[in-house]
Every structure is written in C-alpha cells, then in structure tokens.
Motif scaffolding. Structure first.
Motif, PDB file in Angstrom:
ATOM      1  N   ASP A 254      -1.244  -9.787  -1.763  1.00  0.00           N
ATOM      2  CA  ASP A 254      -1.475 -10.297  -3.118  1.00  0.00           C
ATOM      3  C   ASP A 254      -2.241  -9.293  -3.964  1.00  0.00           C
ATOM      4  OD1 ASP A 254      -0.187 -12.622  -2.407  1.00  0.00           O
ATOM      5  OD2 ASP A 254      -2.038 -13.707  -1.919  1.00  0.00           O
ATOM      6  N   GLU A 255      -3.182  -8.589  -3.338  1.00  0.00           N
ATOM      7  CA  GLU A 255      -3.955  -7.580  -4.077  1.00  0.00           C
ATOM      8  C   GLU A 255      -3.069  -6.410  -4.507  1.00  0.00           C
ATOM      9  OE1 GLU A 255      -7.839  -4.637  -3.454  1.00  0.00           O
ATOM     10  OE2 GLU A 255      -7.310  -6.119  -1.920  1.00  0.00           O
ATOM     11  N   LEU A 256      -2.184  -5.949  -3.617  1.00  0.00           N
ATOM     12  CA  LEU A 256      -1.309  -4.829  -3.950  1.00  0.00           C
ATOM     13  C   LEU A 256      -0.276  -5.207  -5.007  1.00  0.00           C
ATOM     14  CD1 LEU A 256      -0.640  -3.216  -0.445  1.00  0.00           C
ATOM     15  CD2 LEU A 256      -2.128  -2.383  -2.269  1.00  0.00           C
ATOM     16  N   LEU A 257       0.158  -6.454  -4.992  1.00  0.00           N
ATOM     17  CA  LEU A 257       1.137  -6.895  -5.998  1.00  0.00           C
ATOM     18  C   LEU A 257       0.523  -6.946  -7.401  1.00  0.00           C
ATOM     19  CD1 LEU A 257       3.104  -9.696  -4.107  1.00  0.00           C
ATOM     20  CD2 LEU A 257       3.926  -7.424  -4.768  1.00  0.00           C
ATOM     21  N   ARG A 258      -0.797  -6.905  -7.477  1.00  0.00           N
ATOM     22  CA  ARG A 258      -1.473  -6.858  -8.781  1.00  0.00           C
ATOM     23  C   ARG A 258      -1.825  -5.430  -9.190  1.00  0.00           C
ATOM     24  NH1 ARG A 258      -4.008 -11.518  -6.499  1.00  0.00           N
ATOM     25  NH2 ARG A 258      -5.767 -10.219  -5.824  1.00  0.00           N
ATOM     26  N   ASN A 259      -1.530  -4.463  -8.319  1.00  0.00           N
ATOM     27  CA  ASN A 259      -1.849  -3.055  -8.577  1.00  0.00           C
ATOM     28  C   ASN A 259      -0.604  -2.365  -9.129  1.00  0.00           C
ATOM     29  OD1 ASN A 259      -2.407  -0.288  -8.454  1.00  0.00           O
ATOM     30  ND2 ASN A 259      -3.730  -0.519  -6.654  1.00  0.00           N
ATOM     31  N   GLN A 260      -0.550  -2.166 -10.446  1.00  0.00           N
ATOM     32  CA  GLN A 260       0.646  -1.613 -11.072  1.00  0.00           C
ATOM     33  C   GLN A 260       0.911  -0.179 -10.654  1.00  0.00           C
ATOM     34  OE1 GLN A 260       2.873  -3.436 -12.928  1.00  0.00           O
ATOM     35  NE2 GLN A 260       4.109  -1.599 -12.602  1.00  0.00           N
ATOM     36  N   GLU A 261      -0.139   0.607 -10.431  1.00  0.00           N
ATOM     37  CA  GLU A 261       0.053   1.994 -10.002  1.00  0.00           C
ATOM     38  C   GLU A 261       0.706   2.027  -8.616  1.00  0.00           C
ATOM     39  OE1 GLU A 261      -2.455   6.171  -9.287  1.00  0.00           O
ATOM     40  OE2 GLU A 261      -3.489   4.343  -9.960  1.00  0.00           O
ATOM     41  N   TYR A 262       0.303   1.112  -7.762  1.00  0.00           N
ATOM     42  CA  TYR A 262       0.920   1.035  -6.429  1.00  0.00           C
ATOM     43  C   TYR A 262       2.388   0.634  -6.550  1.00  0.00           C
ATOM     44  CZ  TYR A 262       2.051  -0.718  -1.772  1.00  0.00           C
ATOM     45  OH  TYR A 262       2.656  -0.939  -0.568  1.00  0.00           O
ATOM     46  N   LEU A 263       2.680  -0.342  -7.394  1.00  0.00           N
ATOM     47  CA  LEU A 263       4.060  -0.791  -7.569  1.00  0.00           C
ATOM     48  C   LEU A 263       4.925   0.316  -8.166  1.00  0.00           C
ATOM     49  CD1 LEU A 263       3.463  -4.425  -8.899  1.00  0.00           C
ATOM     50  CD2 LEU A 263       4.164  -3.721  -6.595  1.00  0.00           C
ATOM     51  N   ASP A 264       4.347   1.114  -9.054  1.00  0.00           N
ATOM     52  CA  ASP A 264       5.088   2.253  -9.609  1.00  0.00           C
ATOM     53  C   ASP A 264       5.435   3.260  -8.516  1.00  0.00           C
ATOM     54  OD1 ASP A 264       4.939   1.135 -12.118  1.00  0.00           O
ATOM     55  OD2 ASP A 264       3.236   2.354 -12.769  1.00  0.00           O
ATOM     56  N   GLY A 265       4.513   3.477  -7.583  1.00  0.00           N
ATOM     57  CA  GLY A 265       4.787   4.384  -6.470  1.00  0.00           C
ATOM     58  C   GLY A 265       5.879   3.842  -5.559  1.00  0.00           C
ATOM     59  N   PHE A 266       5.867   2.527  -5.344  1.00  0.00           N
ATOM     60  CA  PHE A 266       6.934   1.910  -4.552  1.00  0.00           C
ATOM     61  C   PHE A 266       8.279   2.081  -5.249  1.00  0.00           C
ATOM     62  CE2 PHE A 266       9.743  -1.721  -3.911  1.00  0.00           C
ATOM     63  CZ  PHE A 266       9.864  -1.749  -2.530  1.00  0.00           C
ATOM     64  N   THR A 267       8.292   1.937  -6.569  1.00  0.00           N
ATOM     65  CA  THR A 267       9.535   2.080  -7.339  1.00  0.00           C
ATOM     66  C   THR A 267      10.091   3.494  -7.223  1.00  0.00           C
ATOM     67  OG1 THR A 267       8.787   0.395  -8.910  1.00  0.00           O
ATOM     68  CG2 THR A 267      10.583   1.830  -9.620  1.00  0.00           C
ATOM     69  N   VAL A 268       9.218   4.496  -7.182  1.00  0.00           N
ATOM     70  CA  VAL A 268       9.675   5.882  -7.016  1.00  0.00           C
ATOM     71  C   VAL A 268      10.426   6.033  -5.697  1.00  0.00           C
ATOM     72  CG1 VAL A 268       8.911   8.263  -6.657  1.00  0.00           C
ATOM     73  CG2 VAL A 268       7.874   6.886  -8.466  1.00  0.00           C
ATOM     74  N   SER A 269       9.908   5.451  -4.618  1.00  0.00           N
ATOM     75  CA  SER A 269      10.586   5.514  -3.315  1.00  0.00           C
ATOM     76  C   SER A 269      11.904   4.750  -3.348  1.00  0.00           C
ATOM     77  CB  SER A 269       9.679   4.935  -2.225  1.00  0.00           C
ATOM     78  OG  SER A 269       8.501   5.703  -2.088  1.00  0.00           O
ATOM     79  N   LEU A 270      11.906   3.612  -4.030  1.00  0.00           N
ATOM     80  CA  LEU A 270      13.124   2.811  -4.138  1.00  0.00           C
ATOM     81  C   LEU A 270      14.204   3.580  -4.894  1.00  0.00           C
ATOM     82  CD1 LEU A 270      14.708   0.186  -3.845  1.00  0.00           C
ATOM     83  CD2 LEU A 270      13.573  -0.655  -5.918  1.00  0.00           C
ATOM     84  N   LYS A 271      13.836   4.238  -5.978  1.00  0.00           N
ATOM     85  CA  LYS A 271      14.806   5.028  -6.740  1.00  0.00           C
ATOM     86  C   LYS A 271      15.338   6.187  -5.912  1.00  0.00           C
ATOM     87  CE  LYS A 271      13.214   3.996 -11.438  1.00  0.00           C
ATOM     88  NZ  LYS A 271      12.650   4.564 -12.700  1.00  0.00           N
ATOM     89  N   SER A 272      14.476   6.768  -5.076  1.00  0.00           N
ATOM     90  CA  SER A 272      14.927   7.850  -4.205  1.00  0.00           C
ATOM     91  C   SER A 272      15.996   7.343  -3.243  1.00  0.00           C
ATOM     92  CB  SER A 272      13.743   8.415  -3.424  1.00  0.00           C
ATOM     93  OG  SER A 272      14.172   9.385  -2.499  1.00  0.00           O
TER      94      SER A 272
END
Length: 375
Positions: A254-272
């Motif tokens: 729940d804490e990580l889902l509120r961290n936008q910078e972390y979610l942006d990093g996850f999105t970079v891996s997903l796009k890769s």
C-alpha cells in the motif's frame, strides 16, 4: 556535352512535369533505364510507411489513455510477489528460443496445478467493487486442443456484472443486450494481461466499459534471457539512489502504491518488456505490409501501362504505332513523379501513402492519355 546527351537529360528531368518528355523518354531511352525508374516508382511511395512501421514501439500501448493500467498492474504484480510467484524468461534447450516459466518459491508451477482461465492476480476498485485488472498465465501455445488464441478469446470475452460476483460469455451478453434497454446494460470487462510460455497479450478497457480501448500482442523471442519479470519489475532505483525491493507485506504494498516515483520506475520496466515483445510483431507487420503495398503498386503501375497501350490503338491516333513494351516504358517514366509526390505527402500521413500513389498515378496517366496521347 553531346546533343544526344543534352536531349536525354532534358527529357529525363522534364518527364517529372511534362507528359511529352515522359513519352519521349519511353520512346528513345533503353529498356533498362525504364526498368530502373519502374522499380524506384513502386518502391519510393512505400518508404514513409516502411519507416513508420519499423520505428514503432510496443510502449505506444501505454501512450494514450491507460486508465491507470500500469499502476493496477504494479499492484497485481506485488500480490504475486508477496505470494512467492515470479516469471522467468529463459532460453529453451529444445527450440533455442526464449520462453517464460511460472515459478512459486523457486519451484516451477506445473500446468496441471492451476486453471489458466482463472486470474492469478486482480485489482478491484474499492469504490465500484469492480475488476479493473486481471493477470493470467498459461502454458498453452499455438498447438493443441485449446490454443493460446482460444484462451485469449475466452478471457477477452468474459463479462462481469454485479460487481465481481457474476460472469458470462459473449453469447450470454448478446442475449442480455437484446432483452434489456441500453440504460440497463451494466456488464463490463476488466483490463487484462495474459503471459504465456511464448506470448504476451494485453488489453486496456475503460472502467465499467464492455469493449477494449487498446490491445497489444508480443512474444519473448527478443527478451533478455534470465530475466525475472515480477521481481525485477518491482525493484526500482529512485533518483536519490534508494533501491526499493519488492514488498513482502500488504502494508509495504500500500505504501509503494502511493509512491509515484516508484510507480514511474515500474512503468519504465513495463515499457521495456512491451518494446522487446513487440520486435517480432513489428518485423512481421513491416514485412507483410511492405509486400502487400509493393504487389498493389506493381500491379497498378503495369495496368496503367496497359491502359496507355489500349488508349492508343485507335487508327486515327498519332501514337497508334507504339508497341506494348514502349507504352510500358512511357508509363514507367510517367509514374516517377507521382511516386515522389506520394512519398512527400506520405511523411505527413504515412497511413495514407498507398492512397496518394494510386490517386496521383491515376490522374497523370489519364491526363496524359486524354491530352498528349489522344486521337
């Protein structure tokens, strides 16, 4: 410069604009020069579409309205990670190609131990209590009694109503829609991600909608071997150098889902992943569309040469002495300027490049036939 060379150059460059020059090129220049121009004419209009397809990326799947697809997927991956699941991409000894394998606590999960029609992880909207994301895994391939395409169809056309408690097939939905007014049609479809041994398939569906907005299909062929999809995607290094590892509890999730910078990093891996998976699809699409366009252009250009020949067959036509091969040579020289125009406009609208060439060569050949080659 010899007079013949000067005349030929005037005819060659003049053929871009003047029909009479194109006619003279066809009549006086050797057949191989017309063949070169013919090849260029049918290839040049394809260049914008070819480049557009070759430069496309799988991450365009997430370039428009994603309806928080990437964030919901991050939450679903976190649930899988907490339960000990990971998906490993390795090179198959049998085929030499990359395949994906589902593991739990380091052990391979066998195909018989789970139902691939049931999602491994989901995201449920806390307000509407509706599914917004479902993640599936399957060992199905393109062969067998039920193929991966069959499974994709079954999952894609599974609809839900009553929040998350009921589901139905496409046939059931059609019956329901035919018997209820539009304002009573409350069925919906969630966004999905299907990861299989060989393929990747995804759909983005707007919340509460019953049809997809965007789709994606790819494979693991070009993906780096040895990658652990879930754990590596959930391991993100922030800008300050902090390395965040996958969560192990619901509180951490729940804490990580509120961290936008972390979610942006996850999105970079997903796009890769989407980019790697799209390479084979992109190459096939580029090859097939180019071959289709070329077949259309070659057939059309040859037909236009035949049209020139037929329109000069009248006894009173000044050019009735022209042979079929000469008419094809004239047509080849006349086709070059429409090809150049089609390419120029094709950069502005690559998807309409094929239409531009058809229109321009049609206009020029008809214009030339009715004016310079008229009876």
């Amino acid at each position: 410069m010899k007079e013949t060379t000067s005349t030929n150059l005037k005819n060659i460059f003049g053929s871009l604009i003047f029909n009479k020059r194109a006619i003279e090129c066809g009549r006086t220049l050797p057949w191989w020069s017309a063949l070169i121009v013919f090849v260029l004419s049918v290839f040049i209009p394809v260049i914008p579409s070819l480049c557009n397809n070759a430069l496309s990326k799988g991450e365009s799947f997430l370039s428009e309205y994603t309806y928080n697809y990437e964030n919901h997927l991050a939450g679903a991956f976190m649930d899988l990670s907490i339960d000990g699941y990971t998906i490993t991409v390795d090179t198959s000894e049998a085929t030499g190609k990359n395949i994906a394998t589902l593991r739990q606590d380091g052990l391979i999960v066998s195909e018989e131990s789970f139902d691939d029609h049931v999602p491994f992880a989901t995201y449920v909207n806390s307000v509407s209590n509706e599914y917004e994301m479902q993640v599936f895994f399957t060992y199905k391939t393109g062969n067998g009694a039920e193929t991966i395409n069959d499974l994709i169809t079954d999952i894609s056309y599974t609809y839900y109503w009553n929040n998350t408690t009921g589901s139905c097939t496409q046939e059931d939905l059609d019956i329901w829609n035919n018997s209820h007014p539009m304002d009573q049609r409350t069925m919906y479809r969630p966004s999905i991600l299907i990861l299989s041994t060989n393929y990747i398939y995804a759909e983005i569906v707007a919340p509460g909608d019953d049809d997809y907005t965007y789709t994606y299909s790819g494979d693991w062929i070009n993906y780096p071997s040895g990658t652990e999809i879930i754990s590596e995607f959930l391991t993100v290094e922030l800008e300050d150098g902090t390395l965040i590892t996958p969560p192990t509890t619901e509180a951490e999730k729940d804490e990580l889902l509120r961290n936008q910078e972390y979610l942006d990093g996850f999105t970079v891996s997903l796009k890769s992943m989407l980019n790697y998976g799209y390479i084979s699809t992109k190459n096939q699409m580029t090859l097939y569309t180019t071959l289709i366009y070329e077949a259309i252009y070659i057939t059309l250009t040859f037909f236009m040469g035949l049209l020139v020949y037929l329109l000069t067959r009248g006894k009173r036509n000044y050019y009735h002495f022209l042979k079929h091969m000469t008419c094809q040579k004239i047509n080849a020289w006349a086709a070059f300027s429409p090809a150049v125009l089609a390419m120029a406009l094709g950069w502005l609208a690559p998807n309409y490049g094929i239409v531009f060439y058809i229109i321009f060569i049609g206009i020029r050949i008809i214009w030339m036939s009715l004016r310079q080659l008229r009876q």
